[in-house]
Design a protein around this motif. Sequence first.
Motif, PDB file in Angstrom:
ATOM      1  N   SER A  62      -7.464  27.060 -45.918  1.00  0.00           N
ATOM      2  CA  SER A  62      -8.476  28.042 -45.487  1.00  0.00           C
ATOM      3  C   SER A  62      -9.732  27.872 -46.330  1.00  0.00           C
ATOM      4  O   SER A  62     -10.857  27.966 -45.822  1.00  0.00           O
ATOM      5  N   ALA A  63      -9.535  27.625 -47.620  1.00  0.00           N
ATOM      6  CA  ALA A  63     -10.683  27.414 -48.501  1.00  0.00           C
ATOM      7  C   ALA A  63     -11.424  26.139 -48.086  1.00  0.00           C
ATOM      8  O   ALA A  63     -12.655  26.142 -47.937  1.00  0.00           O
ATOM      9  N   ILE A  64     -10.689  25.068 -47.841  1.00  0.00           N
ATOM     10  CA  ILE A  64     -11.330  23.806 -47.452  1.00  0.00           C
ATOM     11  C   ILE A  64     -12.104  24.007 -46.148  1.00  0.00           C
ATOM     12  O   ILE A  64     -13.236  23.548 -45.995  1.00  0.00           O
ATOM     13  N   LEU A  93      -8.340  20.862 -56.298  1.00  0.00           N
ATOM     14  CA  LEU A  93      -9.145  21.883 -55.617  1.00  0.00           C
ATOM     15  C   LEU A  93      -9.279  23.114 -56.508  1.00  0.00           C
ATOM     16  O   LEU A  93     -10.364  23.697 -56.646  1.00  0.00           O
ATOM     17  N   ALA A  94      -8.147  23.498 -57.126  1.00  0.00           N
ATOM     18  CA  ALA A  94      -8.164  24.683 -57.982  1.00  0.00           C
ATOM     19  C   ALA A  94      -9.018  24.457 -59.223  1.00  0.00           C
ATOM     20  O   ALA A  94      -9.733  25.348 -59.665  1.00  0.00           O
ATOM     21  N   ALA A  95      -8.979  23.239 -59.761  1.00  0.00           N
ATOM     22  CA  ALA A  95      -9.713  22.970 -61.004  1.00  0.00           C
ATOM     23  C   ALA A  95     -11.191  22.731 -60.745  1.00  0.00           C
ATOM     24  O   ALA A  95     -12.044  23.089 -61.565  1.00  0.00           O
ATOM     25  N   GLU A  98      -8.691  33.468 -49.515  1.00  0.00           N
ATOM     26  CA  GLU A  98      -7.334  33.805 -49.066  1.00  0.00           C
ATOM     27  C   GLU A  98      -7.266  33.643 -47.548  1.00  0.00           C
ATOM     28  O   GLU A  98      -8.229  33.955 -46.840  1.00  0.00           O
ATOM     29  N   PRO A  99      -6.123  33.157 -47.024  1.00  0.00           N
ATOM     30  CA  PRO A  99      -6.036  32.886 -45.579  1.00  0.00           C
ATOM     31  C   PRO A  99      -6.350  34.090 -44.701  1.00  0.00           C
ATOM     32  O   PRO A  99      -6.927  33.946 -43.622  1.00  0.00           O
ATOM     33  N   GLU A 100      -6.008  35.292 -45.176  1.00  0.00           N
ATOM     34  CA  GLU A 100      -6.249  36.476 -44.333  1.00  0.00           C
ATOM     35  C   GLU A 100      -7.737  36.692 -44.060  1.00  0.00           C
ATOM     36  O   GLU A 100      -8.114  37.319 -43.073  1.00  0.00           O
TER      37      GLU A 100
HETATM   38  N1  LIG Z   1     -10.608  27.671 -54.778  1.00  0.00           N
HETATM   39  C1  LIG Z   1      -9.306  27.865 -54.876  1.00  0.00           C
HETATM   40  N2  LIG Z   1      -8.670  27.559 -56.010  1.00  0.00           N
HETATM   41  C2  LIG Z   1      -7.331  27.746 -56.137  1.00  0.00           C
HETATM   42  N3  LIG Z   1      -6.539  28.238 -55.162  1.00  0.00           N
HETATM   43  C3  LIG Z   1      -7.149  28.554 -54.008  1.00  0.00           C
HETATM   44  C4  LIG Z   1      -8.532  28.382 -53.800  1.00  0.00           C
HETATM   45  N4  LIG Z   1      -8.808  28.809 -52.560  1.00  0.00           N
HETATM   46  C5  LIG Z   1      -7.638  29.203 -52.016  1.00  0.00           C
HETATM   47  N5  LIG Z   1      -6.637  29.071 -52.874  1.00  0.00           N
HETATM   48  C6  LIG Z   1      -5.220  29.394 -52.685  1.00  0.00           C
HETATM   49  O1  LIG Z   1      -4.699  28.642 -51.579  1.00  0.00           O
HETATM   50  C7  LIG Z   1      -3.543  29.340 -51.077  1.00  0.00           C
HETATM   51  C8  LIG Z   1      -3.666  29.547 -49.578  1.00  0.00           C
HETATM   52  O2  LIG Z   1      -3.588  28.292 -48.927  1.00  0.00           O
HETATM   53  P1  LIG Z   1      -3.972  28.117 -47.386  1.00  0.00           P
HETATM   54  O3  LIG Z   1      -5.327  28.627 -47.167  1.00  0.00           O
HETATM   55  O4  LIG Z   1      -3.710  26.708 -47.031  1.00  0.00           O
HETATM   56  O5  LIG Z   1      -2.919  29.077 -46.665  1.00  0.00           O
HETATM   57  S1  LIG Z   1      -2.588  29.089 -45.099  1.00  0.00           S
HETATM   58  O6  LIG Z   1      -1.665  27.989 -44.858  1.00  0.00           O
HETATM   59  O7  LIG Z   1      -3.833  28.920 -44.349  1.00  0.00           O
HETATM   60  O8  LIG Z   1      -1.952  30.382 -44.857  1.00  0.00           O
HETATM   61  C9  LIG Z   1      -3.519  30.680 -51.840  1.00  0.00           C
HETATM   62  O9  LIG Z   1      -2.721  30.501 -52.997  1.00  0.00           O
HETATM   63  P2  LIG Z   1      -1.311  31.234 -53.235  1.00  0.00           P
HETATM   64  O10 LIG Z   1      -1.548  32.669 -52.933  1.00  0.00           O
HETATM   65  O11 LIG Z   1      -0.959  30.928 -54.628  1.00  0.00           O
HETATM   66  O12 LIG Z   1      -0.420  30.593 -52.293  1.00  0.00           O
HETATM   67  C10 LIG Z   1      -4.950  30.820 -52.279  1.00  0.00           C
HETATM   68  O13 LIG Z   1      -5.079  31.699 -53.377  1.00  0.00           O
END
Ligand SMILES: Nc1ncnc2c1ncn2[C@@H]1O[C@H](COP(=O)(O)OS(=O)(=O)O)[C@@H](OP(=O)(O)O)[C@H]1O
Length: 349
Positions: free
Chosen positions: A84-86, A272-274, A302-304
């Motif tokens: 979702s972030a990407i 991505l996180a770093a 967040e995906p939501e």
């Molecule tokens: N910039 C950045 N840095 C670190 N982590 C991030 C970032 N953006 C999104 N997230 C985390 O990605 C998790 C959600 O992944 P997705 O968007 O692929 O979820 S989904 O499949 O669309 O439901 C979800 O992590 P978890 O809650 O730990 O699973 C998000 O918090």
Amino acid sequence: MEISLPSICAALVSAGGLAYACFYSWLWDCHLRAYPAYRGRYPRLWLDLATHILTLKRLWGFSTSFLRKLPDFYIVGCPKCGTSAIYQYLALHPRIVEPAFKESRFLWGFVGLNLSALRYRSIFPLWWECPLGHLTFDADCTVATAPRLAAALLRQLTPKAKIVISHRDPVEAAWSMYKFRSRIKGRFDFGWTFDQMFKMEMDLDASPSWAHMDTLAASLDAGATSVTITPQIGHCGVNSTLLRPQRIADVLEAFESRFGRDNVLLINFADLAADAQGTVRRIYSFLDLDSTVELPPLNKVEPEEVLDMAVEPSANGNANSSCPQDILERLDMYYAEQKHRFAAMLSNR
Ligand SMILES: Nc1ncnc2c1ncn2[C@@H]1O[C@H](COP(=O)(O)OS(=O)(=O)O)[C@@H](OP(=O)(O)O)[C@H]1O
């Protein structure tokens, strides 16, 4: 009967209303085929304005399908690896035009059981909204659930497309999926325990639909331009998001073998996180786009926020809880072969 302007207008309005009602019933029936647990659960959906707006958006997409573009690239997974972030970060580029929805769910029959290019186009931008030099994409990471069928279909529709795959430790990602899915308000598995969800997926794993998907993949690989899926395939696909889509070795193999290694970019979730900016710029370069464009600070997504759904923060324990040891061991066992194969594939790259 006398033909007057008011009677012509009345006939047109009635015909339009009837066409809309048919489309509405068909569209939501497509969704309900994949999620039979919801059938009859929302009898007053007709009164929901948001549903009508969405239906009209889909109807407009359908009626202008022949004027629309197919994707230039795909984010095919894996769920819970920052897709979702990407999706949001990529859409910040002035030459990337986002689709109508983050996840098309095309493979699972949300736009009908016939998987043809014309139907798929309905979700993407009109050609003048995405002129030459601009790119559009689908970010439906649920396709990682059936990577062979997905890769075969997407290659048949768009052989020159590029593929982005984000990956994370599968155990971590599966636990993240459990916590997310069990907190989505209104979902049939809201509040379920991990065991309940795991059992449902194991039962789905035994479905003959998976073998059927491989048959369809083979026919697409052999040149079929469209295939018809069954409602059972849709049901298996959308409800198997806990375990199957994290089989990263299968996902990479399916896409690399069909699109070529140079056209597949792997993104490590840890990178991505770093360094979200650096990672996004790497994707821009991979897509042959200017990677020096100005970007705002890239916060967590967040995906939501992207999928337009509501989650309950406190349902089923703390959303941030870590994976219990017994579940960790089960998941470790489930993914052992995949992890081993993926590590070997990475060392060969
Ligand atoms: N910039 C950045 N840095 C670190 N982590 C991030 C970032 N953006 C999104 N997230 C985390 O990605 C998790 C959600 O992944 P997705 O968007 O692929 O979820 S989904 O499949 O669309 O439901 C979800 O992590 P978890 O809650 O730990 O699973 C998000 O918090």
